[in-house]
Design an enzyme around this catalytic site. Sequence first.
Site, PDB file in Angstrom:
ATOM      1  N   HIS A 141     -27.596  14.057 -80.549  1.00  0.00           N
ATOM      2  CA  HIS A 141     -26.279  13.730 -81.106  1.00  0.00           C
ATOM      3  C   HIS A 141     -25.272  14.796 -80.715  1.00  0.00           C
ATOM      4  CE1 HIS A 141     -23.350  13.148 -84.648  1.00  0.00           C
ATOM      5  NE2 HIS A 141     -23.174  12.174 -83.788  1.00  0.00           N
ATOM      6  N   GLU A 175     -21.488   1.436 -91.257  1.00  0.00           N
ATOM      7  CA  GLU A 175     -21.351   2.674 -92.038  1.00  0.00           C
ATOM      8  C   GLU A 175     -20.212   2.580 -93.058  1.00  0.00           C
ATOM      9  OE1 GLU A 175     -20.776   5.116 -88.565  1.00  0.00           O
ATOM     10  OE2 GLU A 175     -18.666   5.399 -88.983  1.00  0.00           O
TER      11      GLU A 175
HETATM   12  C1  NOJ Z   1     -18.834   8.707 -87.131  1.00  0.00           C
HETATM   13  C2  NOJ Z   1     -19.909   7.912 -86.476  1.00  0.00           C
HETATM   14  O1  NOJ Z   1     -19.519   6.575 -86.325  1.00  0.00           O
HETATM   15  C3  NOJ Z   1     -21.156   8.035 -87.313  1.00  0.00           C
HETATM   16  O2  NOJ Z   1     -22.170   7.195 -86.798  1.00  0.00           O
HETATM   17  C4  NOJ Z   1     -21.575   9.474 -87.357  1.00  0.00           C
HETATM   18  O3  NOJ Z   1     -22.671   9.591 -88.224  1.00  0.00           O
HETATM   19  C5  NOJ Z   1     -20.443  10.367 -87.863  1.00  0.00           C
HETATM   20  N1  NOJ Z   1     -19.234  10.089 -87.177  1.00  0.00           N
HETATM   21  C6  NOJ Z   1     -20.766  11.825 -87.677  1.00  0.00           C
HETATM   22  O4  NOJ Z   1     -20.755  12.148 -86.323  1.00  0.00           O
HETATM   23 CA    CA Z   2     -17.210   5.707 -86.466  1.00  0.00          CA
END
Ligand code: NOJ
Ligand code: CA
Length: 706
Positions: A412, A507
Site C-alpha cells: 500500500h 468504504e
Molecule cells: C482512501 C482509500 O479509498 C481507502 O481504500 C484507503 O483505505 C484510505 N484512503 C487510506 O489510504
Molecule cells: Ca477513496
Amino acid sequence: MKKFLYLALLLPLGQRASAQHAASLTARLDKVSLTVALAANGQPTYAVHYGSKTVITPSRLGLAFASGQGFEGPLVLTGSDTKEVDDTWQPVWGEVKSIRNHYRQLTVHLRQAAAPGRRLDVVFRVFADGVGFRYEVPQQPGLTYFTVQDELTEFNLPGNHKAFWIPGDYDSNEYTYSTTRLSEVDTTPIEPIQQKSDPHRIQTPLMLKSDDGLYVNIHEAALVNYPAMFLNVNTQTFGLRSQLVPDATGTGAKAYLQAPEHTPWRTIVVSDKAPGVLASKLILNLNEPSALTSTEWIRPQKFVGVWWEMHVNKASWNYADTSNIKLGGTNWNRLKPNGRHGANTANVKRYIDFAATHGLASVLVEGWNVGWEDWAGNWKEEVFDFVTPYPDFNVAELQQYAHSKGVKLMMHHETSSSVTNYERRQDAAYRFMREHNYDAVKTGYVGRIIPRGEHHDGQWMVNHYVHTAQKTAANQIMVDMHESVRPTGLHRTYPNWLASEAARGNEFNAWSTGNPPEHETILPFTRLMGGPMDYTPGIFQIQLESWNPAQNKGKQVHTTLAKQLALYVTLYSPLQMAADLPEAYEQHLDAFQFIKDVAVDWDDTRVLLAEPGEYITTARKAKGKEEWYVGSITDENARTQTLKLDFLTPGQRYEATIYADGPGASWNKNPMAYQIRKQQVTSRSTFKLQLAPGGGAAISLKPVQK
Ligand code: NOJ
Ligand code: CA
C-alpha cells in the site's frame, strides 16, 4: 443538403475527398450515422443519429489556444479520408475472451481561413454502438509548442433527458449520483465539492436516457497527456460543453502540448437497450493495444486486507496517537504505541492464514509504514517514504510467512497526495517491493495535490497516473489506484493497471451517510464504462456496531448480504476484495463459498436485464471453464427477476447454487437474512429471483459430470 449526405460513403474507401465539393460529410455503421458539416460562419459541427432518432444535434468542434491563435476562428475544409477496420483482438484479461473492433473512420482536414492558416484534423470512428472522435494537430510550419486554453467540443442533446450525474469536482469522483432531468442539474446543494464556480458542471461518464428510449453515454477514451473532460450543462437548451480541468498557474491553461499531438477520444455510446450500453467495447477499442512486452506475470485476483477494520474504527492505520512527525527526524521505536494498530505482525499473519485456508491470492496491508500520524489534511510534502515499517510490522518475517503459505502480500502506497514526494521515491519504493516479494500495489491520493494548485484530474496528474502505470509495469508490478482520475480504457494499453477506485466505494458505508441501494445499479453505466473499479464488495457483518459499539451506533452498510455476493459479478473487476474481516466470514462460511468460487477473469459476459438506477442482472462465464456466475441486484425496491439460462451449453447439466435474500430480508431492517439452495438446471431452465428491497442474488453454475 441531402445530396451531400452520403458523399464520404460514395467514395471508395481510402480515397481523399476534394474540399470544394464537401459541405457535409457522413459515415454510417448499422444504425449509427455521423454527419460532419462546416457552418456558414466557418465553424465545424458534427451530429449523430441512431436509426431515425437523434442522438446529438449539430454540435460545435474546436480547440482554443492560449495565444488566441487556436481553432476557434473560421475554418475551411480542405479534404477528408475514409477507411474501414474490422478485426478482433484478445485482451490480457477482461469480461470477454475476444473483442471485435469494427468501425468506419472519417478524417476531416481543416485549416484556419485567416493567417496563419493552421491545420487541424478531426478523426471520427463510427461503430455499431456509437461514435468516437479526437482532434489531431499535425506537424506544420510555425506550430510546435502550444497551450490548449479550452476545448470547444459540444454535445447538444435533442431533449431534456434523464441524467445520472455527479458534480464536477476536479479532485474527486466520490459522490452519490443524482438522477434528474438535464434542466434540473444543479450541484450547489451538494457538499463538499471543492470548486463551486459552476453549478451546472458535472462529470463523465455521463449516463442519459431520452424519452424516445435511447440510452446514451458520454465519456472519453485514452486520456493521456491532457486533462480530464468535464461537462457544463446548459439547462435551457440541453447542450453540454466540454470543460477541461485547469492547471495550477491560474491562467486558465489546460494542456501543454507539442505538435504533432492529439487529444483523447470523445466517446458517445448509444443503444436502444440499457444492456447494450454495458456491453459496449467502444472505449476499449479506441485505446492502444498493450504496450507491455510480457504479461504472463499479470494475475487477476481476489484479496483480503487489513483494511475494513480501520474503516469501521476497530483498528487504526497509525501506530501512535501523536502528531508532528518528521521523516528522518522521528525515532519510531520511541513512540508510544496506541494499542490499536491494525498492521501488526500477528494480525497480518491471521489474514495470511485466512487467505491460505480459503484460496485467496493476496493480503493488502494498510498502515504498515511510518507517517500515518501526520497524513492528509496538512498539505505537507514529506509524509511517507514507502520503505520504513512501523516497529510492530516485521517485513522479513511476514515475507517468509506469506511465502510459506502460498500467499502474496499486497503493498500500500498512500501518497497523501504529495505526489512530488512519491515520484522522488518511486524507484526506491518499487525496489523495496521486489526485494520483499510484493508484486501488486494499491496507491492512494487522499487530500490536496502537491504540486500545490494542481488537481487530481488535471494534465499534470493524468501524466503521473500513466507514468505510474508504466513504472510499475517496468518492475512487473500490478497497480490499483485510489483517488485517481476516472479510467478511460487505458487498462488495455497497461494491463498491469488492474483497477482504480475513482468513484464512491463501499468504504463510504463505513463512515459516512453511505451509498443508497441504487448506487451499484448506476456505477456500471457511469464510472465503470471507463474501466474496472476496486469497489471492495463482500461485507457480511452489515451492522457495524459489532466492531465498535460506541462509534458505530446504528451504522450499517446499505445492502443485504446476498447483494454483496452479487456485486462480484455485476461490478466487473479483475481485482476483487473480500473486504470484510476474517471473523465476519467465519460466521457465514456457507455464503462465503460464493466469494471463494467466483471467477475474476471471464471468457464471456451477458448482461441479461438492466436499467440504470433500478436493477442489473449479469451472467459471466469463467475463463477457461464451463462455469457460469450470475449476479442480480436491485435498488431500494423489491423485484422479481425472471431469467432464462439459454446462455448455458445445450445438453449440459449444471448444479446451480443460489444465494438469495432470506424471507423478510431488506437493506435497512433485516439485511443479513439469506438462504442458499441447490438445484440442477440446463440451458432450457428459467429462474425467478426474488430480490428484497436493496437486495440481490448470486448464482454459481457448475457442470455436473455425466
Ligand atoms: C482512501 C482509500 O479509498 C481507502 O481504500 C484507503 O483505505 C484510505 N484512503 C487510506 O489510504
Ligand atoms: Ca477513496
